[in-house]
Design a protein around this motif. Structure first.
Motif, mmCIF file in Angstrom:
data_model
loop_
_atom_site.group_PDB
_atom_site.id
_atom_site.type_symbol
_atom_site.label_atom_id
_atom_site.label_comp_id
_atom_site.label_asym_id
_atom_site.label_seq_id
_atom_site.Cartn_x
_atom_site.Cartn_y
_atom_site.Cartn_z
ATOM 1 N N ARG A 266 0.839 -1.209 0.000
ATOM 2 C CA ARG A 266 0.000 0.000 0.000
ATOM 3 C C ARG A 266 0.870 1.254 0.000
ATOM 4 N NH1 ARG A 266 -3.124 1.820 3.533
ATOM 5 N NH2 ARG A 266 -4.932 2.416 2.269
ATOM 6 N N LYS A 267 1.924 1.231 0.801
ATOM 7 C CA LYS A 267 2.806 2.387 0.883
ATOM 8 C C LYS A 267 3.499 2.624 -0.457
ATOM 9 C CE LYS A 267 4.891 3.309 4.738
ATOM 10 N NZ LYS A 267 5.791 3.287 5.922
ATOM 11 N N ASN A 268 3.921 1.530 -1.106
ATOM 12 C CA ASN A 268 4.583 1.648 -2.412
ATOM 13 C C ASN A 268 3.631 2.200 -3.481
ATOM 14 O OD1 ASN A 268 6.944 0.640 -1.354
ATOM 15 N ND2 ASN A 268 6.545 -1.476 -1.993
ATOM 16 N N LEU A 269 2.326 1.941 -3.278
ATOM 17 C CA LEU A 269 1.330 2.446 -4.230
ATOM 18 C C LEU A 269 0.943 3.890 -3.941
ATOM 19 C CD1 LEU A 269 -0.994 -0.710 -4.428
ATOM 20 C CD2 LEU A 269 0.524 0.151 -6.233
ATOM 21 N N GLY A 270 1.491 4.437 -2.862
ATOM 22 C CA GLY A 270 1.259 5.846 -2.559
ATOM 23 C C GLY A 270 0.173 6.111 -1.540
ATOM 24 N N PHE A 271 -0.396 5.045 -0.949
ATOM 25 C CA PHE A 271 -1.442 5.236 0.056
ATOM 26 C C PHE A 271 -0.816 5.505 1.423
ATOM 27 C CE2 PHE A 271 -3.452 2.411 -3.122
ATOM 28 C CZ PHE A 271 -4.489 3.248 -3.509
ATOM 29 N N GLU A 272 -1.481 6.354 2.187
ATOM 30 C CA GLU A 272 -0.987 6.713 3.512
ATOM 31 C C GLU A 272 -1.659 5.859 4.585
ATOM 32 O OE1 GLU A 272 1.408 8.809 4.418
ATOM 33 O OE2 GLU A 272 1.855 9.228 2.322
ATOM 34 N N THR A 273 -0.922 5.586 5.646
ATOM 35 C CA THR A 273 -1.477 4.895 6.823
ATOM 36 C C THR A 273 -1.193 5.761 8.030
ATOM 37 O OG1 THR A 273 -1.048 2.723 5.822
ATOM 38 C CG2 THR A 273 -1.459 2.787 8.198
ATOM 39 N N LYS A 274 -2.240 6.371 8.559
ATOM 40 C CA LYS A 274 -2.058 7.305 9.664
ATOM 41 C C LYS A 274 -1.654 6.590 10.948
ATOM 42 C CE LYS A 274 -4.325 11.053 12.169
ATOM 43 N NZ LYS A 274 -5.567 11.838 12.353
ATOM 44 N N ASP A 275 -2.378 5.519 11.284
ATOM 45 C CA ASP A 275 -2.101 4.764 12.513
ATOM 46 C C ASP A 275 -1.556 3.394 12.142
ATOM 47 O OD1 ASP A 275 -3.099 6.767 14.308
ATOM 48 O OD2 ASP A 275 -5.117 6.205 13.637
ATOM 49 N N GLU A 276 -0.258 3.250 12.237
ATOM 50 C CA GLU A 276 0.367 1.980 11.872
ATOM 51 C C GLU A 276 0.282 0.981 13.020
ATOM 52 O OE1 GLU A 276 4.291 2.474 10.394
ATOM 53 O OE2 GLU A 276 3.656 3.610 8.633
ATOM 54 N N LEU A 277 0.341 -0.285 12.654
ATOM 55 C CA LEU A 277 0.268 -1.366 13.636
ATOM 56 C C LEU A 277 1.476 -1.312 14.569
ATOM 57 C CD1 LEU A 277 -1.194 -4.093 14.440
ATOM 58 C CD2 LEU A 277 0.506 -5.226 13.004
ATOM 59 N N SER A 278 1.216 -1.474 15.868
ATOM 60 C CA SER A 278 2.313 -1.493 16.835
ATOM 61 C C SER A 278 3.182 -2.732 16.632
ATOM 62 C CB SER A 278 1.751 -1.499 18.263
ATOM 63 O OG SER A 278 2.790 -1.703 19.197
ATOM 64 N N LEU A 279 4.481 -2.523 16.690
ATOM 65 C CA LEU A 279 5.428 -3.638 16.551
ATOM 66 C C LEU A 279 5.791 -4.236 17.905
ATOM 67 C CD1 LEU A 279 7.904 -2.089 13.937
ATOM 68 C CD2 LEU A 279 5.869 -3.477 13.516
ATOM 69 N N ASN A 280 5.345 -3.610 18.976
ATOM 70 C CA ASN A 280 5.680 -4.087 20.316
ATOM 71 C C ASN A 280 4.916 -5.372 20.629
ATOM 72 O OD1 ASN A 280 7.212 -1.699 20.664
ATOM 73 N ND2 ASN A 280 5.353 -0.609 21.269
ATOM 74 N N MET A 281 5.597 -6.318 21.244
ATOM 75 C CA MET A 281 5.016 -7.643 21.493
ATOM 76 C C MET A 281 5.173 -8.056 22.953
ATOM 77 S SD MET A 281 3.862 -9.489 18.810
ATOM 78 C CE MET A 281 3.737 -9.175 17.046
ATOM 79 N N ILE A 282 4.227 -8.896 23.400
ATOM 80 C CA ILE A 282 4.326 -9.573 24.689
ATOM 81 C C ILE A 282 4.367 -11.072 24.404
ATOM 82 C CG2 ILE A 282 3.220 -10.111 26.886
ATOM 83 C CD1 ILE A 282 4.083 -7.284 26.871
ATOM 84 N N LEU A 283 5.444 -11.722 24.804
ATOM 85 C CA LEU A 283 5.566 -13.180 24.646
ATOM 86 C C LEU A 283 5.541 -13.821 26.033
ATOM 87 C CD1 LEU A 283 8.416 -13.468 21.971
ATOM 88 C CD2 LEU A 283 5.951 -13.272 21.600
ATOM 89 N N THR A 284 4.587 -14.693 26.248
ATOM 90 C CA THR A 284 4.529 -15.385 27.533
ATOM 91 C C THR A 284 4.755 -16.875 27.317
ATOM 92 O OG1 THR A 284 2.127 -15.696 27.417
ATOM 93 C CG2 THR A 284 2.935 -13.697 28.491
ATOM 94 N N GLY A 285 5.346 -17.496 28.302
ATOM 95 C CA GLY A 285 5.620 -18.928 28.203
ATOM 96 C C GLY A 285 6.664 -19.332 29.218
ATOM 97 N N ASN A 286 6.720 -20.600 29.493
ATOM 98 C CA ASN A 286 7.690 -21.132 30.438
ATOM 99 C C ASN A 286 9.075 -21.194 29.805
ATOM 100 O OD1 ASN A 286 5.804 -21.498 32.513
ATOM 101 N ND2 ASN A 286 5.122 -23.429 31.629
ATOM 102 N N PRO A 287 10.118 -21.430 30.585
ATOM 103 C CA PRO A 287 11.476 -21.475 30.026
ATOM 104 C C PRO A 287 11.597 -22.518 28.915
ATOM 105 C CG PRO A 287 11.550 -21.454 32.430
ATOM 106 C CD PRO A 287 10.110 -21.611 32.055
ATOM 107 N N GLY A 288 12.428 -22.193 27.917
ATOM 108 C CA GLY A 288 12.735 -23.151 26.861
ATOM 109 C C GLY A 288 11.646 -23.368 25.840
ATOM 110 N N THR A 289 10.655 -22.451 25.762
ATOM 111 C CA THR A 289 9.574 -22.620 24.787
ATOM 112 C C THR A 289 9.839 -21.869 23.487
ATOM 113 O OG1 THR A 289 8.396 -20.882 26.016
ATOM 114 C CG2 THR A 289 7.726 -23.155 26.418
ATOM 115 N N GLY A 290 11.015 -21.265 23.347
ATOM 116 C CA GLY A 290 11.395 -20.652 22.074
ATOM 117 C C GLY A 290 11.178 -19.163 21.988
#
Length: 779
Positions: A266-290
């Protein structure tokens, strides 16, 4: 006829079956018997047969495991060494041996002779060049022979492309050897002409010409391998698919990938995105789950799609962020964020930044506030992604307590990595073993599964990390027990015995210990009945028969000192012997171990104690004290948490409530869920006078003390006059005081220390003094 000779005809029958299976399927489905046969053969007496079996094993593994290249080569090399006429080994090695020669010419490096060097240094350098040339020529003679043998074998299987490749390598190796010989000759003549600061430049430049020619040959040599060894770097999604398990996470990451790709288009086609998706993540899991592996893949995805300019991940934790004085924490956080700009900042065990009840000198909240400010400020906002990771429960509590932080992580960016199943962990173990050039036999996998079952007790189970540690332990055990006379499988195969562990087994069974207790006849009978029931249900389970629910949570009612804790320990041991409990340890607790002073802390404190008890028995002494009538008391929170955790952990946790009958009944009635989970009630009666004396005798016998007949008669008289609430504890305390009284008496008697009989007797006078001290409350 020897056992080996008797086995030979059957082996030949097996070989035809194995050959047929390889021809039809490309591998042998279960090669356990093949590997056993290889180990059973003698390398000196069965060379041809062993060569045949090794080559079959190698072909089977080649068909099963694409990553087993080095192992397959090792087995084929051994098969060829045992029998150079083995057609399978010849054909395989002929097709693959050239691939091992890629780095052959990399060792050609010579010291440099400079015009400015003095005479002595030039002579020394020339001598080093000559020695290096002679060593290379000796090594390459052997390599030349090996390539020529390989060429002969390739001609036998009529592979024209391979024939041409081997001819090219032989030609290049001969050229480089010719140039090395030229360098040696020029260096020798150069050395002869050195006089003072002068030398013959003709030989010097001749040597340089040969060296330049060697460099050209090295480039040509590299080109032969370039098309086959240069692999395109795997895309993040390919790496993700290669990971074992993580089904839901894989789908979520693929969806994220497609969305980011869509946004890029979309950006390459010239369309604007005012509110972009957050890249921040929460990963939960026990030790050794990757979690760490997944963060690195996310960074690659962000970089590949142009969302972030770098694919670097900066990993940090509490110890690197929190300072020890005012202002240091802000500096630490800012420095690490600057390091992560353009990439991903990964904070593992992020919940530890904010500790419950932290003091004024703990700057965890400062670290969080600074991080949020840098994530949203004009200076660094949007220039890096943040991934927080940790245990599921702790991360939820952590984010709930920090609304400012939580708002930066949309719910759609929460991903929970579940524990691996045993089957997935076996695959991880197989993969890890292959990376270290080992194979796991079927027996090894069975034993590994048993080890995993014992290790999987609570949420501290390390998943893939635990598997790697178990495999490394097996490799260590294999290496520490392997002698120089072992065959090649002992260096490449991990078997069942390598994973077995010898546990310290108590010589006395739990039932024997129970029988050895004095008194408690009714309790003993009830415990034995329960253990018998558990054993039968376990037997039915192992034979795939329906089983009744196991009601193992119990209530021990009785006065202090009636043996409740002792029986609880034996009960835990018995349940471990039955295979119900994995650890069989006993955690003794009271109200203080659960109830906290602040809102929200009691549940955390209770869960922590429960984690400590998982796989064993949690013994709550004076459990009725959890039920308090005062306002603002958090005892009810303990009870509610206990009920939830008992449901969650099932047979992995056994709880015993101990105390007086009436008070325990009130506690159970306070919560219907609690009462429904306790079906077994054991009543511990006060010990009789004779039982108390028996306890004293038994206790004293451990230290070679015995009561005289007069002392026993006196004890019966005195114990009949008093009411004893301490029971067993009273008995041991009384015996301790009597032993001390005996010591004081002996010091006043002549020659007492030389008479061993007198040193082991506890008489009436000793008991009298002990009673006097107990009555005064001095004991």
């Amino acid at each position: 006829m020897s056992q080996r000779e008797a086995r030979q005809p059957n082996l030949h029958i097996d070989i035809s079956e194995w050959e047929k299976e390889i021809k039809e399927k490309g591998y042998i489905r279960d090669d356990t018997e093949l590997l056993k046969a290889i180990k059973a053969l003698n390398e000196d007496e069965d060379q041809k047969l062993l060569s045949t079996l090794l080559s079959l094993a190698a072909l089977s593994r080649s068909g099963k495991e694409a990553r087993a290249d080095s192992l397959v080569h090792a087995w084929m090399d051994k098969a060829y060494a045992l029998n150079p006429n083995n057609p399978r080994a010849k054909a395989f090695l002929a097709q693959h041996i050239w691939k091992t020669k890629e780095d052959l010419l990399k060792s050609i490096e010579f010291p440099i002779i400079r015009e400015t060097d003095n005479r002595q240094l030039k002579k020394k350098t020339a001598e080093e060049i000559i020695a290096k040339c002679e060593q290379l020529l000796r090594d390459y003679e052997d390599e030349l022979d090996e390539l020529e043998d390989a060429l002969k074998n390739v001609r036998d299987i009529k592979e024209e492309k391979l024939i041409e490749k081997y001819r090219l390598l032989l030609n290049l190796l001969e050229m480089v050897m010719e140039s090395i010989a030229g360098v040696r000759k020029s260096a020798a003549e150069f050395e002869q002409t050195i006089s003072g600061a002068f030398h013959n430049t003709t030989y010097y430049y001749d040597m340089k010409a040969h060296l330049e020619n060697i460099e050209r040959v090295k480039e040509d040599w590299s080109e032969v391998f370039q098309n086959t060894t240069t692999e395109k770097e795997n895309s993040p999604l390919t790496e993700l698919d290669a990971m074992i398990g993580l089904g839901f996470v894989k789908e979520r990451v693929k969806s994220l990938y497609q969305f980011l790709k869509y946004q890029k288009t979309r950006k390459n086609l010239g369309f604007e995105t005012k509110d972009e998706l957050s890249l921040n993540m929460i990963l939960t899991g026990n030790p050794g789950t990757g979690k760490t592996t997944l963060v690195r893949l996310l960074a690659k995805i962000y970089h590949e799609l142009g969302v972030l300019p770098r694919k670097d991940v900066v990993e940090t934790d509490r110890s690197q962020l929190i300072g020890s004085f005012v202002g240091q924490t802000e500096e630490n956080v800012r420095r690490i964020v600057e390091k992560a700009l353009g990439g991903v900042l990964f904070i593992d065990e992020a919940y530890s930044l904010k500790r419950e009840g932290q003091s004024g000198t703990d700057y965890g909240q400062t670290a969080i506030d600074t991080l949020v400010s840098l994530m949203t400020g004009n200076e660094f906002g949007g220039q890096f992604a943040v991934v927080l990771a940790g245990y599921p429960d702790e991360m939820r509590s952590f984010l709930d307590a920090n609304p400012g932080l939580r708002s930066r992580f949309p719910q759609s960016n929460f991903m929970e990595l579940e524990d691996y199943t045993d089957d997935e962990l076996i695959k991880i173990a197989t993969q890890f073993a292959l990376e270290n050039d080992y194979l796991l036999t079927e027996g090894a996998k069975i034993e590994l599964r048993k080890r995993l079952e014992k290790e999987r007790v609570d949420d501290t189970f390390g998943n893939a990390r635990t598997v790697r540690n178990i495999v490394l332990d097996a490799i260590f055990k294999k290496g520490s027990q392997t002698s120089k006379d072992n065959n090649i499988l002992d260096y490449t195969v991990l078997e069942q015995g390598d994973f077995e562990i010898v546990e310290d087994v108590d010589q006395e069974s739990a039932i024997v210990k129970l029988d050895a207790l004095i008194g408690l006849d009714k309790v003993k009978t009830e415990v034995k009945r329960l253990i018998s029931f558990v054993k039968v249900q376990q037997m039915r389970r192992e034979n795939h028969l329906p089983v009744l629910p196991l009601q193992l949570h119990s209530v021990f009612m009785g006065n202090p000192g009636t043996g409740k804790t002792t029986v609880a320990k034996i009960y835990a041991d018995a349940l471990k012997e039955c295979g119900i409990l994995k650890r069989g340890h006993l955690i003794v607790t009271s109200r203080a171990d659960f109830v906290a002073a602040y809102v929200g802390q009691t549940a955390i404190k209770t869960k922590k104690k429960i984690r400590e008890a998982l796989g064993g028995v949690l013994f709550i002494d004076e459990a009725y004290s959890l039920l308090s009538q005062s306002s603002g008391d958090f005892g009810k929170e303990v009870i509610d948490t206990l009920v939830d955790e008992m449901t969650k952990h099932n047979e992995n946790l056994v709880i015993i409530l101990a105390g007086y009958p009436k008070e325990i009944e009130e506690l159970l009635s306070s919560n219907p869920g609690l009462k429904s989970r306790f079906k077994k009630f054991f009543e511990f009666h006060d010990y009789s006078i004779n039982e108390i004396i028996e306890i004293m005798k038994h206790y004293g016998s451990h230290y070679q003390y015995h009561l005289t007949d007069e002392a026993k008669v006196f004890l019966i008289e005195e114990l009949g006059k008093i009411t004893i609430m301490g029971n067993g504890r009273f008995a041991t305390n009384l015996m301790d005081e009597a032993i001390q009284a005996q010591a004081s008496r002996l010091m006043e008697e002549p020659n007492a220390l030389t008479d061993l009989n007198r040193a082991t007797e506890i008489n009436k006078a000793d008991i009298e003094k002990a009673f006097i001290k107990m009555r005064k409350g001095e004991a």
